[in-house]
Design a protein around this motif. Sequence first.
Motif, PDB file in Angstrom:
ATOM      1  N   PHE A   1     -55.464  21.672   2.109  1.00 23.01           N
ATOM      2  CA  PHE A   1     -55.345  22.418   0.863  1.00 23.01           C
ATOM      3  C   PHE A   1     -54.830  23.829   1.131  1.00 23.01           C
ATOM      4  O   PHE A   1     -53.936  24.322   0.439  1.00 23.01           O
ATOM      5  CB  PHE A   1     -56.713  22.468   0.169  1.00 23.01           C
ATOM      6  CG  PHE A   1     -56.692  23.149  -1.158  1.00 23.01           C
ATOM      7  CD1 PHE A   1     -56.135  22.532  -2.264  1.00 23.01           C
ATOM      8  CD2 PHE A   1     -57.248  24.413  -1.312  1.00 23.01           C
ATOM      9  CE1 PHE A   1     -56.124  23.160  -3.501  1.00 23.01           C
ATOM     10  CE2 PHE A   1     -57.234  25.057  -2.541  1.00 23.01           C
ATOM     11  CZ  PHE A   1     -56.670  24.421  -3.641  1.00 23.01           C
ATOM     12  N   ASP A   2     -55.355  24.462   2.155  1.00 25.03           N
ATOM     13  CA  ASP A   2     -54.929  25.811   2.521  1.00 25.03           C
ATOM     14  C   ASP A   2     -53.454  25.817   2.929  1.00 25.03           C
ATOM     15  O   ASP A   2     -52.693  26.705   2.526  1.00 25.03           O
ATOM     16  CB  ASP A   2     -55.808  26.346   3.656  1.00 25.03           C
ATOM     17  CG  ASP A   2     -55.505  27.779   4.010  1.00 25.03           C
ATOM     18  OD1 ASP A   2     -55.349  28.616   3.099  1.00 25.03           O
ATOM     19  OD2 ASP A   2     -55.422  28.080   5.215  1.00 25.03           O
TER      20      ASP A   2
ATOM     21  N   ARG B   1     -51.283  25.510  -0.162  1.00 28.41           N
ATOM     22  CA  ARG B   1     -51.222  26.781  -0.904  1.00 28.41           C
ATOM     23  C   ARG B   1     -50.299  27.758  -0.198  1.00 28.41           C
ATOM     24  O   ARG B   1     -49.525  28.472  -0.840  1.00 28.41           O
ATOM     25  CB  ARG B   1     -52.624  27.383  -1.038  1.00 28.41           C
ATOM     26  CG  ARG B   1     -53.479  26.677  -2.061  1.00 28.41           C
ATOM     27  CD  ARG B   1     -54.844  27.284  -2.159  1.00 28.41           C
ATOM     28  NE  ARG B   1     -54.744  28.643  -2.703  1.00 28.41           N
ATOM     29  CZ  ARG B   1     -55.693  29.230  -3.400  1.00 28.41           C
ATOM     30  NH1 ARG B   1     -56.821  28.590  -3.644  1.00 28.41           N
ATOM     31  NH2 ARG B   1     -55.544  30.454  -3.847  1.00 28.41           N
ATOM     32  N   TRP B   2     -50.373  27.815   1.128  1.00 25.03           N
ATOM     33  CA  TRP B   2     -49.504  28.704   1.905  1.00 25.03           C
ATOM     34  C   TRP B   2     -48.040  28.317   1.699  1.00 25.03           C
ATOM     35  O   TRP B   2     -47.187  29.179   1.504  1.00 25.03           O
ATOM     36  CB  TRP B   2     -49.887  28.640   3.382  1.00 25.03           C
ATOM     37  CG  TRP B   2     -48.939  29.370   4.260  1.00 25.03           C
ATOM     38  CD1 TRP B   2     -47.975  28.831   5.062  1.00 25.03           C
ATOM     39  CD2 TRP B   2     -48.812  30.789   4.425  1.00 25.03           C
ATOM     40  NE1 TRP B   2     -47.286  29.809   5.724  1.00 25.03           N
ATOM     41  CE2 TRP B   2     -47.781  31.031   5.343  1.00 25.03           C
ATOM     42  CE3 TRP B   2     -49.494  31.876   3.879  1.00 25.03           C
ATOM     43  CZ2 TRP B   2     -47.398  32.302   5.727  1.00 25.03           C
ATOM     44  CZ3 TRP B   2     -49.108  33.145   4.265  1.00 25.03           C
ATOM     45  CH2 TRP B   2     -48.079  33.355   5.181  1.00 25.03           C
TER      46      TRP B   2
ATOM     47  N   LYS C   1     -46.670  26.822  -0.866  1.00 29.19           N
ATOM     48  CA  LYS C   1     -46.253  27.211  -2.218  1.00 29.19           C
ATOM     49  C   LYS C   1     -45.999  28.712  -2.297  1.00 29.19           C
ATOM     50  O   LYS C   1     -45.035  29.155  -2.921  1.00 29.19           O
ATOM     51  CB  LYS C   1     -47.310  26.808  -3.241  1.00 29.19           C
ATOM     52  CG  LYS C   1     -47.342  25.330  -3.532  1.00 29.19           C
ATOM     53  CD  LYS C   1     -48.404  24.992  -4.554  1.00 29.19           C
ATOM     54  CE  LYS C   1     -48.510  23.497  -4.758  1.00 29.19           C
ATOM     55  NZ  LYS C   1     -49.573  23.141  -5.713  1.00 29.19           N
ATOM     56  N   LYS C   2     -46.863  29.506  -1.677  1.00 25.50           N
ATOM     57  CA  LYS C   2     -46.701  30.962  -1.689  1.00 25.50           C
ATOM     58  C   LYS C   2     -45.426  31.349  -0.944  1.00 25.50           C
ATOM     59  O   LYS C   2     -44.658  32.205  -1.415  1.00 25.50           O
ATOM     60  CB  LYS C   2     -47.928  31.623  -1.051  1.00 25.50           C
ATOM     61  CG  LYS C   2     -47.837  33.115  -0.876  1.00 25.50           C
ATOM     62  CD  LYS C   2     -47.845  33.843  -2.202  1.00 25.50           C
ATOM     63  CE  LYS C   2     -47.937  35.347  -1.955  1.00 25.50           C
ATOM     64  NZ  LYS C   2     -47.314  36.119  -2.993  1.00 25.50           N
TER      65      LYS C   2
END
Length: 66
Positions: free
Chosen positions: A29-30, A33-34, A36-37
Amino acid sequence: MTQVELLKQHIVELDDDSFSKLRDWLIEFDQARWDKKLEADSNSGKLDFLINEALAEHKAGKTKDL
């Protein structure tokens, strides 16, 4: 009690197998998210300075073939 404190309390109570599955999920999940950022930053031009620096170093002869 905050949500984080409540989550911590529940995590402490997990058995080894459940904790391992949670840890693996959190890592995935992390990373998602990274990604996507990073993509958003790239698309917005926030990372263009890196491209420009690399091109300037190459033009100045500071790079070498791999």
